[in-house]
Design an enzyme around this catalytic site. Sequence first.
Site, PDB file in Angstrom:
ATOM      1  N   HIS A  19       0.848  -1.192   0.000  1.00 56.92           N
ATOM      2  CA  HIS A  19       0.000   0.000   0.000  1.00 56.92           C
ATOM      3  C   HIS A  19       0.884   1.242   0.000  1.00 56.92           C
ATOM      4  CE1 HIS A  19      -3.854   2.061   1.768  1.00 56.92           C
ATOM      5  NE2 HIS A  19      -3.176   2.871   0.967  1.00 56.92           N
ATOM      6  N   GLU A 214     -11.286   3.262   6.369  1.00 56.86           N
ATOM      7  CA  GLU A 214     -10.293   4.220   6.885  1.00 56.86           C
ATOM      8  C   GLU A 214     -11.053   5.311   7.629  1.00 56.86           C
ATOM      9  OE1 GLU A 214      -6.768   7.205   5.220  1.00 56.86           O
ATOM     10  OE2 GLU A 214      -8.244   6.395   3.828  1.00 56.86           O
ATOM     11  N   ASP A 291       1.835   4.124   2.620  1.00 55.93           N
ATOM     12  CA  ASP A 291       0.740   4.875   2.001  1.00 55.93           C
ATOM     13  C   ASP A 291       1.263   5.995   1.095  1.00 55.93           C
ATOM     14  OD1 ASP A 291      -1.806   5.677   1.326  1.00 55.93           O
ATOM     15  OD2 ASP A 291      -2.420   6.227   3.347  1.00 55.93           O
ATOM     16  N   ASP A 292       1.473   7.177   1.640  1.00 53.12           N
ATOM     17  CA  ASP A 292       1.974   8.332   0.880  1.00 53.12           C
ATOM     18  C   ASP A 292       3.145   8.923   1.659  1.00 53.12           C
ATOM     19  OD1 ASP A 292      -0.242   8.681  -1.276  1.00 53.12           O
ATOM     20  OD2 ASP A 292      -1.337   8.505   0.614  1.00 53.12           O
TER      21      ASP A 292
END
Length: 354
Positions: A19, A214, A291-292
Amino acid sequence: MCQSPLHDFLHGLPKCEHHVHLEGCVTPELIFQLAEKNNIQLPNPATHPAYASVEALRARYAEFTSLNDFLDFYFHGMSVLHHQSDFEELAWAYFQKAHADGVHHAEVFFDPQVHQARGIDYETVVSGFTAGCKRAERELGLSTRLILCFVRHLPVDSATKLYELALASNHFESRVVHGLGWSSSEVGPPKDMFREIYASASGKGIRLTAHAGEEGDPTYISTALELGARRIDHGIRLVEDPELMERVAREGIMLTVCPLSNVRLRCVQSVEQVPIRKFLDAGVKFSINSDDPAYFGGYILDNYCAVQEAFQLSILEWRVIAENSVNESWIDEARKAELLKRIDDHVQKHTVVA
């Protein structure tokens, strides 16, 4: 720097990342660099003070108030990507960092719809990211997978056209793209907005995942499963539905948990509130991811260390997490066996030392 006595173990533990959004790896430095190179006008600092400098932008990233607040910056950030070389450079930068953090296999999201909406050809995006993947495989020994990610804030019609273009390009059969996912604003758009696309893809044997649970309640997770997703990205609100959690555990559905992201986006107040222990106790499979990372202040090792500092997991518990990460990866059995052997060797080495 991780303060845990297990830092060296965690650093060397063979990892799979499932992810991470490649567009979420555009650092403030790269945003300003590519904006200048590609003659892109960033938001005016007079009205958007975060864009006054690299330092101001990075400081603003620590103050996200919600998922949608983050997404505003995320989409501005990717606007500097224009040429195939930009996409390749971005992917290569991520893979180098991931490799340094102990990643051996990476399954990465990319968001073609958003690039298409600003006039960038799909092929430019795919060819650039594919070149970065191949370089990582060739020079770093990683295995990589590209996951085409639909975004929920754009019309379904644009996702349908993108899906049809990927099919016409033979990208699934040729293994250029290895699966489909969805992300962006969770609460607001219809939960099942990609129902027809997922039904078609499922019928073609295309692997499916989905961001759910989420910010949205557990019904977002159950809807994603109904539509054919066999992996859930985030999924931390699963604990609010014990019956659904038992089903997820029973069916071996993996969650791709992103602890530092959850804190930055205020889904939880601290990593201690991410239900890591509850998932372990319930037998829910999960991997730990970044994630980011350019926006959330940490790559995958930072997330591993944050989890360790919050939960004080044992080496054997980390072994379970690492092995589940391998077994639920979209790779063949030979590659799984290779990675499992590396994990076993690493655990044995540190168990003997302990």
